[in-house]
Design a protein around this motif. Structure first.
Motif, PDB file in Angstrom:
ATOM      1  N   ASN A   6       0.811  -1.222   0.000  1.00 13.03           N
ATOM      2  CA  ASN A   6       0.000   0.000   0.000  1.00 13.03           C
ATOM      3  C   ASN A   6       0.839   1.265   0.000  1.00 13.03           C
ATOM      4  O   ASN A   6       0.466   2.264  -0.593  1.00 13.03           O
ATOM      5  N   ASN A   7       1.963   1.240   0.727  1.00 10.58           N
ATOM      6  CA  ASN A   7       2.839   2.404   0.853  1.00 10.58           C
ATOM      7  C   ASN A   7       4.272   1.997   0.556  1.00 10.58           C
ATOM      8  O   ASN A   7       4.907   1.303   1.354  1.00 10.58           O
ATOM      9  N   ILE A   8       4.750   2.434  -0.596  1.00  7.52           N
ATOM     10  CA  ILE A   8       6.095   2.074  -1.039  1.00  7.52           C
ATOM     11  C   ILE A   8       7.007   3.282  -0.881  1.00  7.52           C
ATOM     12  O   ILE A   8       6.731   4.356  -1.404  1.00  7.52           O
ATOM     13  N   LEU A   9       8.072   3.093  -0.124  1.00  8.43           N
ATOM     14  CA  LEU A   9       9.052   4.152   0.118  1.00  8.43           C
ATOM     15  C   LEU A   9      10.251   3.917  -0.794  1.00  8.43           C
ATOM     16  O   LEU A   9      10.802   2.815  -0.805  1.00  8.43           O
ATOM     17  N   VAL A  10      10.635   4.925  -1.554  1.00  6.31           N
ATOM     18  CA  VAL A  10      11.847   4.826  -2.373  1.00  6.31           C
ATOM     19  C   VAL A  10      12.842   5.870  -1.869  1.00  6.31           C
ATOM     20  O   VAL A  10      12.561   7.065  -1.869  1.00  6.31           O
ATOM     21  N   ALA A  11      13.991   5.388  -1.410  1.00  4.39           N
ATOM     22  CA  ALA A  11      15.051   6.280  -0.922  1.00  4.39           C
ATOM     23  C   ALA A  11      15.869   6.738  -2.123  1.00  4.39           C
ATOM     24  O   ALA A  11      16.369   5.911  -2.888  1.00  4.39           O
ATOM     25  N   VAL A  12      15.984   8.062  -2.306  1.00  3.99           N
ATOM     26  CA  VAL A  12      16.702   8.605  -3.465  1.00  3.99           C
ATOM     27  C   VAL A  12      17.803   9.561  -3.019  1.00  3.99           C
ATOM     28  O   VAL A  12      17.661  10.277  -2.030  1.00  3.99           O
ATOM     29  N   ASP A  13      18.916   9.556  -3.769  1.00  4.57           N
ATOM     30  CA  ASP A  13      20.037  10.440  -3.417  1.00  4.57           C
ATOM     31  C   ASP A  13      20.690  11.104  -4.631  1.00  4.57           C
ATOM     32  O   ASP A  13      21.730  11.723  -4.519  1.00  4.57           O
ATOM     33  N   GLY A  14      20.085  10.956  -5.796  1.00 12.73           N
ATOM     34  CA  GLY A  14      20.664  11.577  -6.988  1.00 12.73           C
ATOM     35  C   GLY A  14      21.566  10.655  -7.792  1.00 12.73           C
ATOM     36  O   GLY A  14      22.034  11.022  -8.859  1.00 12.73           O
ATOM     37  N   SER A  15      21.804   9.460  -7.296  1.00  7.46           N
ATOM     38  CA  SER A  15      22.688   8.515  -7.992  1.00  7.46           C
ATOM     39  C   SER A  15      21.941   7.770  -9.086  1.00  7.46           C
ATOM     40  O   SER A  15      20.714   7.789  -9.151  1.00  7.46           O
ATOM     41  N   GLU A  16      22.712   7.089  -9.930  1.00  8.56           N
ATOM     42  CA  GLU A  16      22.137   6.246 -10.982  1.00  8.56           C
ATOM     43  C   GLU A  16      21.295   5.130 -10.362  1.00  8.56           C
ATOM     44  O   GLU A  16      20.228   4.783 -10.853  1.00  8.56           O
ATOM     45  N   GLU A  17      21.784   4.590  -9.239  1.00  9.26           N
ATOM     46  CA  GLU A  17      21.054   3.531  -8.536  1.00  9.26           C
ATOM     47  C   GLU A  17      19.698   4.032  -8.048  1.00  9.26           C
ATOM     48  O   GLU A  17      18.705   3.316  -8.096  1.00  9.26           O
ATOM     49  N   ALA A  18      19.666   5.283  -7.573  1.00 12.24           N
ATOM     50  CA  ALA A  18      18.413   5.856  -7.072  1.00 12.24           C
ATOM     51  C   ALA A  18      17.392   5.992  -8.200  1.00 12.24           C
ATOM     52  O   ALA A  18      16.204   5.752  -8.004  1.00 12.24           O
ATOM     53  N   GLU A  19      17.887   6.344  -9.370  1.00  7.42           N
ATOM     54  CA  GLU A  19      16.991   6.468 -10.524  1.00  7.42           C
ATOM     55  C   GLU A  19      16.383   5.113 -10.897  1.00  7.42           C
ATOM     56  O   GLU A  19      15.198   5.015 -11.203  1.00  7.42           O
ATOM     57  N   ARG A  20      17.193   4.079 -10.831  1.00  7.42           N
ATOM     58  CA  ARG A  20      16.680   2.722 -11.109  1.00  7.42           C
ATOM     59  C   ARG A  20      15.683   2.301 -10.029  1.00  7.42           C
ATOM     60  O   ARG A  20      14.673   1.673 -10.317  1.00  7.42           O
ATOM     61  N   ALA A  21      15.984   2.647  -8.771  1.00  7.09           N
ATOM     62  CA  ALA A  21      15.067   2.330  -7.664  1.00  7.09           C
ATOM     63  C   ALA A  21      13.737   3.050  -7.865  1.00  7.09           C
ATOM     64  O   ALA A  21      12.668   2.475  -7.630  1.00  7.09           O
TER      65      ALA A  21
END
Length: 147
Positions: A6-21
């Motif tokens: 129901n609630n999906i958290l995506v941690a982002v930091d500006g990296s290429e990995e974050a974009e894929r996440a």
């Protein structure tokens, strides 16, 4: 516990990995008709006490980063998208504060992220999330990780 999220958290930091996440998070949110929460945590201990302008620039960067990711999610057809910008240690803040507050039942993050030096000394944010989360965790890898 159900089989959908129901609630999906995506941690982002500006990296290429974050974009894929992010892209994986959008896909999972659509599949589960879930709300997507994009989270960026600004490391506060790295600012000198008197460096208000540095802190303001970091905050502005965080806001712009989250806006950019939210636009990508919207462009990919997802409307239920929230952004969360917090100060603190990403390792602690993501699992202890934010995940609980939004009742996250899935946390998605990149395998590595930006800060290689910190990873050498104290372990990665993704490792810490995996150990301390009270919900499912999905670690997204890039092509480079698998080579």
């Amino acid at each position: 516990m159900g089989l959908t999220y129901n609630n999906i958290l995506v941690a982002v930091d500006g990296s290429e990995e974050a974009e894929r996440a992010l892209k994986k998070g959008v896909e999972m949110s659509k599949r589960n008709d879930a709300e997507l929460h994009l989270v960026h945590v600004l490391e506060i201990r790295s600012y000198p006490a008197d460096a208000a302008s540095i802190k303001e620039r970091a905050e502005q960067y965080g806001i712009e980063l989250l806006d950019k990711y939210k636009k990508i999610a919207n462009d990919l057809g997802l409307q239920k998208v929230n952004t969360v910008l917090e100060f603190g240690s990403p390792k602690v803040t993501i699992t202890k504060n934010i995940a609980n507050k939004i009742e996250a039942d899935l946390i998605i993050c990149g395998a590595t992220g930006l800060n290689a030096v910190e990873r050498l000394f104290i372990g990665s944010v993704s490792e810490n999330i995996t150990r301390s989360a009270h919900c499912d965790v999905l670690i997204v890898r890039t092509q480079k990780d698998s080579e």
